[in-house]
Motif scaffolding. Structure first.
Motif, PDB file in Angstrom:
ATOM      1  N   ARG A 226       6.577  10.921   4.467  1.00  0.00           N
ATOM      2  CA  ARG A 226       5.492  10.439   3.600  1.00  0.00           C
ATOM      3  C   ARG A 226       5.975  10.283   2.164  1.00  0.00           C
ATOM      4  O   ARG A 226       5.684   9.276   1.499  1.00  0.00           O
ATOM      5  CB  ARG A 226       4.295  11.399   3.658  1.00  0.00           C
TER       6      ARG A 226
ATOM      7  N   LYS B 222       8.208   7.244   1.668  1.00  0.00           N
ATOM      8  CA  LYS B 222       7.443   5.988   1.605  1.00  0.00           C
ATOM      9  C   LYS B 222       6.542   5.940   0.369  1.00  0.00           C
ATOM     10  O   LYS B 222       5.828   4.965   0.155  1.00  0.00           O
ATOM     11  CB  LYS B 222       6.569   5.833   2.860  1.00  0.00           C
ATOM     12  N   LYS B 223       6.536   7.039  -0.409  1.00  0.00           N
ATOM     13  CA  LYS B 223       5.721   7.152  -1.629  1.00  0.00           C
ATOM     14  C   LYS B 223       4.241   6.952  -1.328  1.00  0.00           C
ATOM     15  O   LYS B 223       3.537   6.186  -1.987  1.00  0.00           O
ATOM     16  CB  LYS B 223       6.207   6.187  -2.707  1.00  0.00           C
ATOM     17  N   LEU B 224       3.764   7.666  -0.300  1.00  0.00           N
ATOM     18  CA  LEU B 224       2.359   7.602   0.099  1.00  0.00           C
ATOM     19  C   LEU B 224       1.669   8.924  -0.193  1.00  0.00           C
ATOM     20  O   LEU B 224       2.287   9.986  -0.095  1.00  0.00           O
ATOM     21  CB  LEU B 224       2.236   7.313   1.597  1.00  0.00           C
ATOM     22  N   THR B 225       0.393   8.861  -0.528  1.00  0.00           N
ATOM     23  CA  THR B 225      -0.404  10.081  -0.615  1.00  0.00           C
ATOM     24  C   THR B 225      -0.897  10.403   0.795  1.00  0.00           C
ATOM     25  O   THR B 225      -0.826   9.565   1.707  1.00  0.00           O
ATOM     26  CB  THR B 225      -1.618   9.894  -1.546  1.00  0.00           C
ATOM     27  N   GLN B 226      -1.431  11.612   0.960  1.00  0.00           N
ATOM     28  CA  GLN B 226      -1.982  11.975   2.264  1.00  0.00           C
ATOM     29  C   GLN B 226      -3.139  11.043   2.633  1.00  0.00           C
ATOM     30  O   GLN B 226      -3.270  10.639   3.785  1.00  0.00           O
ATOM     31  CB  GLN B 226      -2.461  13.429   2.262  1.00  0.00           C
ATOM     32  N   ALA B 227      -3.946  10.684   1.665  1.00  0.00           N
ATOM     33  CA  ALA B 227      -5.093   9.800   1.927  1.00  0.00           C
ATOM     34  C   ALA B 227      -4.626   8.405   2.336  1.00  0.00           C
ATOM     35  O   ALA B 227      -5.197   7.799   3.247  1.00  0.00           O
ATOM     36  CB  ALA B 227      -5.983   9.720   0.694  1.00  0.00           C
ATOM     37  N   GLN B 228      -3.571   7.894   1.687  1.00  0.00           N
ATOM     38  CA  GLN B 228      -3.051   6.570   2.040  1.00  0.00           C
ATOM     39  C   GLN B 228      -2.471   6.576   3.445  1.00  0.00           C
ATOM     40  O   GLN B 228      -2.679   5.640   4.222  1.00  0.00           O
ATOM     41  CB  GLN B 228      -1.991   6.132   1.025  1.00  0.00           C
ATOM     42  N   LEU B 229      -1.730   7.643   3.773  1.00  0.00           N
ATOM     43  CA  LEU B 229      -1.154   7.754   5.119  1.00  0.00           C
ATOM     44  C   LEU B 229      -2.266   7.848   6.160  1.00  0.00           C
ATOM     45  O   LEU B 229      -2.209   7.192   7.208  1.00  0.00           O
ATOM     46  CB  LEU B 229      -0.229   8.966   5.206  1.00  0.00           C
TER      47      LEU B 229
ATOM     48  N   GLN C 165      -5.230   6.653   5.978  1.00  0.00           N
ATOM     49  CA  GLN C 165      -5.869   5.344   6.117  1.00  0.00           C
ATOM     50  C   GLN C 165      -5.021   4.429   6.997  1.00  0.00           C
ATOM     51  O   GLN C 165      -5.552   3.681   7.818  1.00  0.00           O
ATOM     52  CB  GLN C 165      -6.073   4.720   4.742  1.00  0.00           C
ATOM     53  N   GLN C 166      -3.701   4.496   6.851  1.00  0.00           N
ATOM     54  CA  GLN C 166      -2.825   3.636   7.639  1.00  0.00           C
ATOM     55  C   GLN C 166      -2.830   3.990   9.119  1.00  0.00           C
ATOM     56  O   GLN C 166      -2.633   3.127   9.971  1.00  0.00           O
ATOM     57  CB  GLN C 166      -1.396   3.692   7.097  1.00  0.00           C
TER      58      GLN C 166
ATOM     59  N   PRO D 279      -8.143  12.078   6.108  1.00  0.00           N
ATOM     60  CA  PRO D 279      -7.095  12.734   5.319  1.00  0.00           C
ATOM     61  C   PRO D 279      -6.879  14.198   5.711  1.00  0.00           C
ATOM     62  O   PRO D 279      -5.766  14.717   5.613  1.00  0.00           O
ATOM     63  CB  PRO D 279      -7.609  12.634   3.876  1.00  0.00           C
TER      64      PRO D 279
END
Length: 138
Positions: free
Chosen positions: A84, A87-94, A96-97, A102
């Protein structure tokens, strides 16, 4: 002394007119017809159907020594965190993907989650890391 007619009414199964007390399936499903049958003194049997939760519920495996559920291993939670961050993602962004809450990602990263192969597969696909196989779920 009054005489009562104790004809059996079956609801939910195909029944001929003689066994259902003269009611067809459409009438048997109608609450008004059932209420009328009860007022007339007919015996009405109701059957509660299974909601299906038991069939779809996950089978939880217990650790024999501690009587606790198996959770994701330290290697898996570390791999998720590193993937994570790479990929420079937050937990919330991950979350959502992968179309999950979250809280699910947070539980996996903290090691509290009970392993779910579908979620692990989604995480593998998005993060590009191997999470399933030997050493997972210990």
């Amino acid at each position: 002394m009054s005489h009562q007619d104790w004809k059996e009414i079956t609801i939910g199964k195909r029944a001929n007119a003689s066994s259902s007390g003269g009611m067809n399936m459409k009438q048997a499903k109608d609450p008004k017809a059932v209420a009328a049958a009860l007022r007339a003194g007919m015996a009405v049997q109701t059957v509660k159907k299974d909601s299906g939760a038991g069939r779809n519920a996950l089978k939880l495996e217990l650790d024999d020594e501690n009587l606790t559920h198996k959770t994701v291993s330290a290697d898996v939670k570390k791999a998720i965190l590193q993937g994570r961050l790479a990929k420079k993602l937050t937990q919330a962004q991950l979350a959502q993907q992968i179309n999950e809450k979250p809280q699910i990602v947070q539980e996996y990263e903290s090691g509290k989650a009970i392993p779910n192969q579908q979620i692990l597969g989604k995480l593998e696909r998005i993060l590009g890391v191997k999470l399933r196989g030997k050493g997972v779920g210990k």
